[in-house]
Design a protein around this motif. Structure first.
Motif, PDB file in Angstrom:
ATOM      1  N   VAL A   1       0.853  -1.194   0.000  1.00  0.00           N
ATOM      2  CA  VAL A   1       0.000   0.000   0.000  1.00  0.00           C
ATOM      3  C   VAL A   1       0.889   1.244   0.000  1.00  0.00           C
ATOM      4  O   VAL A   1       1.859   1.310   0.766  1.00  0.00           O
ATOM      5  CB  VAL A   1      -0.922   0.013   1.240  1.00  0.00           C
ATOM      6  N   THR A   2       0.575   2.193  -0.862  1.00  0.00           N
ATOM      7  CA  THR A   2       1.266   3.482  -0.874  1.00  0.00           C
ATOM      8  C   THR A   2       0.262   4.593  -0.596  1.00  0.00           C
ATOM      9  O   THR A   2      -0.764   4.690  -1.274  1.00  0.00           O
ATOM     10  CB  THR A   2       1.964   3.728  -2.228  1.00  0.00           C
ATOM     11  N   VAL A   3       0.564   5.409   0.400  1.00  0.00           N
ATOM     12  CA  VAL A   3      -0.315   6.511   0.835  1.00  0.00           C
ATOM     13  C   VAL A   3       0.503   7.787   0.715  1.00  0.00           C
ATOM     14  O   VAL A   3       1.462   7.986   1.461  1.00  0.00           O
ATOM     15  CB  VAL A   3      -0.753   6.287   2.296  1.00  0.00           C
ATOM     16  N   GLU A   4       0.167   8.645  -0.244  1.00  0.00           N
ATOM     17  CA  GLU A   4       1.028   9.802  -0.477  1.00  0.00           C
ATOM     18  C   GLU A   4       0.238  11.071  -0.766  1.00  0.00           C
ATOM     19  O   GLU A   4      -0.860  11.039  -1.307  1.00  0.00           O
ATOM     20  CB  GLU A   4       1.990   9.526  -1.624  1.00  0.00           C
ATOM     21  N   TYR A   5       0.850  12.175  -0.398  1.00  0.00           N
ATOM     22  CA  TYR A   5       0.302  13.512  -0.675  1.00  0.00           C
ATOM     23  C   TYR A   5      -1.151  13.677  -0.220  1.00  0.00           C
ATOM     24  O   TYR A   5      -1.942  14.391  -0.836  1.00  0.00           O
ATOM     25  CB  TYR A   5       0.432  13.865  -2.167  1.00  0.00           C
ATOM     26  N   ASN A   6      -1.522  12.968   0.845  1.00  0.00           N
ATOM     27  CA  ASN A   6      -2.845  13.176   1.429  1.00  0.00           C
ATOM     28  C   ASN A   6      -2.743  14.205   2.546  1.00  0.00           C
ATOM     29  O   ASN A   6      -1.673  14.421   3.118  1.00  0.00           O
ATOM     30  CB  ASN A   6      -3.397  11.865   1.990  1.00  0.00           C
ATOM     31  N   ARG A   7      -3.877  14.792   2.870  1.00  0.00           N
ATOM     32  CA  ARG A   7      -3.966  15.720   3.996  1.00  0.00           C
ATOM     33  C   ARG A   7      -4.937  15.121   5.014  1.00  0.00           C
ATOM     34  O   ARG A   7      -6.090  14.835   4.683  1.00  0.00           O
ATOM     35  CB  ARG A   7      -4.473  17.075   3.500  1.00  0.00           C
ATOM     36  N   PHE A   8      -4.435  14.908   6.219  1.00  0.00           N
ATOM     37  CA  PHE A   8      -5.264  14.396   7.311  1.00  0.00           C
ATOM     38  C   PHE A   8      -5.395  15.526   8.328  1.00  0.00           C
ATOM     39  O   PHE A   8      -4.381  16.013   8.844  1.00  0.00           O
ATOM     40  CB  PHE A   8      -4.602  13.181   7.970  1.00  0.00           C
ATOM     41  N   ALA A   9      -6.613  15.928   8.616  1.00  0.00           N
ATOM     42  CA  ALA A   9      -6.795  17.036   9.559  1.00  0.00           C
ATOM     43  C   ALA A   9      -8.056  16.812  10.378  1.00  0.00           C
ATOM     44  O   ALA A   9      -9.027  16.214   9.912  1.00  0.00           O
ATOM     45  CB  ALA A   9      -6.904  18.370   8.807  1.00  0.00           C
ATOM     46  N   ASN A  10      -8.040  17.302  11.616  1.00  0.00           N
ATOM     47  CA  ASN A  10      -9.227  17.259  12.466  1.00  0.00           C
ATOM     48  C   ASN A  10      -9.754  15.832  12.638  1.00  0.00           C
ATOM     49  O   ASN A  10     -10.863  15.500  12.226  1.00  0.00           O
ATOM     50  CB  ASN A  10     -10.342  18.150  11.883  1.00  0.00           C
TER      51      ASN A  10
ATOM     52  N   VAL B   1       3.589  -1.072   4.027  1.00  0.00           N
ATOM     53  CA  VAL B   1       2.919   0.191   3.700  1.00  0.00           C
ATOM     54  C   VAL B   1       3.964   1.301   3.611  1.00  0.00           C
ATOM     55  O   VAL B   1       4.862   1.375   4.449  1.00  0.00           O
ATOM     56  CB  VAL B   1       1.876   0.564   4.780  1.00  0.00           C
ATOM     57  N   THR B   2       3.809   2.152   2.609  1.00  0.00           N
ATOM     58  CA  THR B   2       4.627   3.365   2.490  1.00  0.00           C
ATOM     59  C   THR B   2       3.740   4.589   2.677  1.00  0.00           C
ATOM     60  O   THR B   2       2.680   4.689   2.060  1.00  0.00           O
ATOM     61  CB  THR B   2       5.272   3.440   1.085  1.00  0.00           C
ATOM     62  N   LEU B   3       4.183   5.498   3.539  1.00  0.00           N
ATOM     63  CA  LEU B   3       3.520   6.799   3.686  1.00  0.00           C
ATOM     64  C   LEU B   3       4.537   7.875   3.361  1.00  0.00           C
ATOM     65  O   LEU B   3       5.566   7.963   4.030  1.00  0.00           O
ATOM     66  CB  LEU B   3       3.076   7.024   5.133  1.00  0.00           C
ATOM     67  N   HIS B   4       4.245   8.689   2.364  1.00  0.00           N
ATOM     68  CA  HIS B   4       5.171   9.800   2.108  1.00  0.00           C
ATOM     69  C   HIS B   4       4.443  11.052   1.639  1.00  0.00           C
ATOM     70  O   HIS B   4       3.393  10.988   1.004  1.00  0.00           O
ATOM     71  CB  HIS B   4       6.277   9.387   1.132  1.00  0.00           C
ATOM     72  N   HIS B   5       5.007  12.175   1.988  1.00  0.00           N
ATOM     73  CA  HIS B   5       4.471  13.491   1.612  1.00  0.00           C
ATOM     74  C   HIS B   5       3.015  13.682   2.034  1.00  0.00           C
ATOM     75  O   HIS B   5       2.235  14.326   1.331  1.00  0.00           O
ATOM     76  CB  HIS B   5       4.637  13.731   0.109  1.00  0.00           C
ATOM     77  N   ASN B   6       2.660  13.114   3.168  1.00  0.00           N
ATOM     78  CA  ASN B   6       1.342  13.379   3.742  1.00  0.00           C
ATOM     79  C   ASN B   6       1.451  14.483   4.783  1.00  0.00           C
ATOM     80  O   ASN B   6       2.504  14.682   5.387  1.00  0.00           O
ATOM     81  CB  ASN B   6       0.783  12.120   4.402  1.00  0.00           C
ATOM     82  N   VAL B   7       0.340  15.164   5.006  1.00  0.00           N
ATOM     83  CA  VAL B   7       0.262  16.230   6.009  1.00  0.00           C
ATOM     84  C   VAL B   7      -0.683  15.776   7.116  1.00  0.00           C
ATOM     85  O   VAL B   7      -1.769  15.254   6.826  1.00  0.00           O
ATOM     86  CB  VAL B   7      -0.266  17.536   5.374  1.00  0.00           C
ATOM     87  N   PHE B   8      -0.247  15.965   8.364  1.00  0.00           N
ATOM     88  CA  PHE B   8      -1.078  15.620   9.528  1.00  0.00           C
ATOM     89  C   PHE B   8      -1.213  16.868  10.396  1.00  0.00           C
ATOM     90  O   PHE B   8      -0.232  17.339  10.967  1.00  0.00           O
ATOM     91  CB  PHE B   8      -0.429  14.495  10.332  1.00  0.00           C
ATOM     92  N   GLN B   9      -2.423  17.390  10.492  1.00  0.00           N
ATOM     93  CA  GLN B   9      -2.670  18.597  11.293  1.00  0.00           C
ATOM     94  C   GLN B   9      -3.933  18.406  12.108  1.00  0.00           C
ATOM     95  O   GLN B   9      -4.963  17.985  11.570  1.00  0.00           O
ATOM     96  CB  GLN B   9      -2.849  19.823  10.376  1.00  0.00           C
ATOM     97  N   GLY B  10      -3.881  18.716  13.388  1.00  0.00           N
ATOM     98  CA  GLY B  10      -5.052  18.509  14.221  1.00  0.00           C
ATOM     99  C   GLY B  10      -5.371  17.034  14.363  1.00  0.00           C
ATOM    100  O   GLY B  10      -6.531  16.615  14.303  1.00  0.00           O
ATOM    101  N   ILE B  11      -4.328  16.230  14.534  1.00  0.00           N
ATOM    102  CA  ILE B  11      -4.459  14.772  14.637  1.00  0.00           C
ATOM    103  C   ILE B  11      -4.116  14.365  16.064  1.00  0.00           C
ATOM    104  O   ILE B  11      -3.060  14.736  16.585  1.00  0.00           O
ATOM    105  CB  ILE B  11      -3.515  14.083  13.632  1.00  0.00           C
ATOM    106  N   VAL B  12      -4.994  13.592  16.690  1.00  0.00           N
ATOM    107  CA  VAL B  12      -4.770  13.198  18.079  1.00  0.00           C
ATOM    108  C   VAL B  12      -3.772  12.039  18.164  1.00  0.00           C
ATOM    109  O   VAL B  12      -2.844  12.060  18.984  1.00  0.00           O
ATOM    110  CB  VAL B  12      -6.101  12.815  18.757  1.00  0.00           C
ATOM    111  N   GLN B  13      -3.974  11.010  17.329  1.00  0.00           N
ATOM    112  CA  GLN B  13      -3.148   9.797  17.449  1.00  0.00           C
ATOM    113  C   GLN B  13      -3.223   8.965  16.171  1.00  0.00           C
ATOM    114  O   GLN B  13      -3.989   9.248  15.276  1.00  0.00           O
ATOM    115  CB  GLN B  13      -3.637   8.959  18.633  1.00  0.00           C
TER     116      GLN B  13
END
Ligand code: CA
Ligand code: CA
Length: 452
Positions: free
Chosen positions: A280-289, A307-319
């Motif tokens: 699984v590749t997860v990239e350039y996503n925005r995770f917020a709130n 799984v690969t995660l790259h260039h994702n943004v995490f803002q307002g993420i608890v855990q």
């Protein structure tokens, strides 16, 4: 901001377009194409995962519905159209589903909005009766709810599930039409026992369970648990999630009431990858709130989970960004902002447990004044986190050393059993805050297949 140049194999569709046979007959080599400025890329709907772009590039790679025929190429703007496109036979035929505008999953086949009361109607469920039936003062804390109200809750939940759960079959691309504000609101895309799925350029928001279940045995105080991740990847392989935006808005957790002393949590995961999913590749996503953002593995006995995660943004993420179990997991060039956003307060970012083999490389943490570098990781003492080049507020930081210095037990291990090789676009972390502000999330990709 130019897009990273990915080497890619020519797609089957493109090969057909340019006539590989004639090129070969003329003695010309087929030159690998690139995406990005000036490249003659295939359009967004037909694009495949670039070569070397994370675990999903393994083997035959991830092409989704690239070779769909016209009968399996859909443009949808309602839940009913989306559900029909996902089910159009034969299952396993390559299909491209272009989402144009906002699809509200909580709607009936005529497009009428369905609320929680609509799902509960006729089941006999009511929250007040449920709370009365399972109050720990009378029901106790030793066993799960059973009986009339729990059966009614389950029936009502099943009615909502029948609308919001949308199962994605093998060889499917679901992609938002650029410029249309493409979104699936309140839905739960389930990639279950499937291979070769692409999900791109979508706002995946406001997924909520109307019927949380009380579990008095969950932890020492019990918990309210909900169904529905915005995307669930379960028992599936070759999955590419790219340039999507995930979040609870506009129904933030701060609006959740509290019953039996616990938050009445209506949200589950944003993107959970479980049950022996792999590649699984997860990239350039925005995770917020969001609170419980990404499980990799649903139990300590899960398997595979590369799984690969790259260039994702995490803002307002608890855990759980992510909570990683078991697998070989590469986290590179992700951007984390720990500042509280809409009352979502950072707990930790990355949890390595159940012998997870995490390589964390060139990630950037914007650390708010209320948090410490020792609070970015978590674990059960069996997980590993290796890697280098991680920055905290611009300074190279050994995250594991910071964590382990504050914990006398269950320390995070530092050696891993693998070396990442599929690392397209790997870059130093320093430029990530500025670059990803423009390049991550839904609404960035263009119809031509590049980034705006
Ligand atoms: Ca059920
Ligand atoms: Ca979940």
């Amino acid at each position: 901001m130019s897009a990273p140049l990915h080497r890619r194999k020519p797609s089957r569709r493109l090969m057909a377009l340019i006539g590989v046979a004639s090129l070969a007959a003329a003695g010309l080599a087929v030159v690998p194409l690139t995406t990005g400025a000036g490249a003659a890329a295939v359009d967004l709907a037909h694009a495949a995962l670039p070569a070397d772009d994370g675990w999903a590039a393994t083997g035959s790679g991830t092409t989704g519905g690239q070779t769909a025929d016209t009968a399996h190429t859909f443009t949808v703007s309602t839940r009913a159209q989306l559900a029909k496109a996902l089910k159009a036979g034969p299952i396993g035929a390559p299909r491209i589903i272009q989402v144009k505008g906002v699809v509200d999953a909580n709607t009936d086949d005529s497009g009428k909005t369905l609320g929680c009361a609509d799902y509960a109607a006729g089941t006999g469920y009511s929250l007040s009766a449920y709370l009365k039936a399972y109050d720990p003062a009378t029901w106790g804390r030793g066993k799960l709810p059973t009986g009339q109200q729990e059966s009614a809750r389950d029936a009502a939940q099943d009615r909502q599930a029948a609308r919001v759960v949308l199962t994605v079959p093998s060889r499917t691309t679901i992609v938002g039409v650029p410029g249309s504000g493409a979104a699936i609101v309140g839905g739960s895309l389930q990639v279950k026992n499937a291979d070769n799925v692409i999900i791109r350029n979508l706002n995946l928001t406001d997924t909520r369970d109307c019927f949380p279940q009380w579990d008095p045995t969950d932890g020492s105080t019990g918990n309210w648990n909900s169904q529905y991740d915005a995307v669930t990847v379960r028992g599936s392989t070759h999955v590419w999630a790219d340039h999507n935006t995930f979040g609870d808005g506009p129904h933030y957790d701060r609006a959740n009431p509290s019953y039996f002393g616990r938050e009445y949590q209506v949200h589950d995961g944003a993107l959970d990858i479980t049950n022996a999913s792999d590649l699984v590749t997860v990239e350039y996503n925005r995770f917020a709130n969001h609170d419980k953002t990404m499980l990799i593995g649903s139990s300590d006995k899960d398997t595979r989970l590369r799984v690969t995660l790259h260039h994702n943004v995490f803002q307002g993420i608890v855990q759980r960004a992510p909570l990683a179990r078991v697998g070989q997991i590469h986290l590179y060039d992700n951007y984390y902002d720990t500042a509280t956003l809409n009352n979502y307060t950072h707990g930790y970012s990355v949890n390595a447990r159940a012998k997870a083999q995490v390589v964390a490389q060139n990630n950037y943490w914007a650390l708010s004044g209320d948090r410490k570098a020792s609070q970015l990781l978590s674990g059960d003492g069996t997980g590993s986190v290796a890697g280098s080049g991680n920055l905290v507020n611009g300074t190279v930081t050994d995250l594991v050393a910071a964590y382990n210095a504050e914990h006398s037990a269950k320390k995070i291990k530092t050696s891993v059993n693998w070396t990442p090789k599929l690392t397209a676009g790997l870059e130093p972390a320093a430029g990530l805050p500025a670059a990803l502000a423009k390049k991550a999330g839904a609404g960035v990709l263009t119809a031509a297949g590049g980034t705006s």
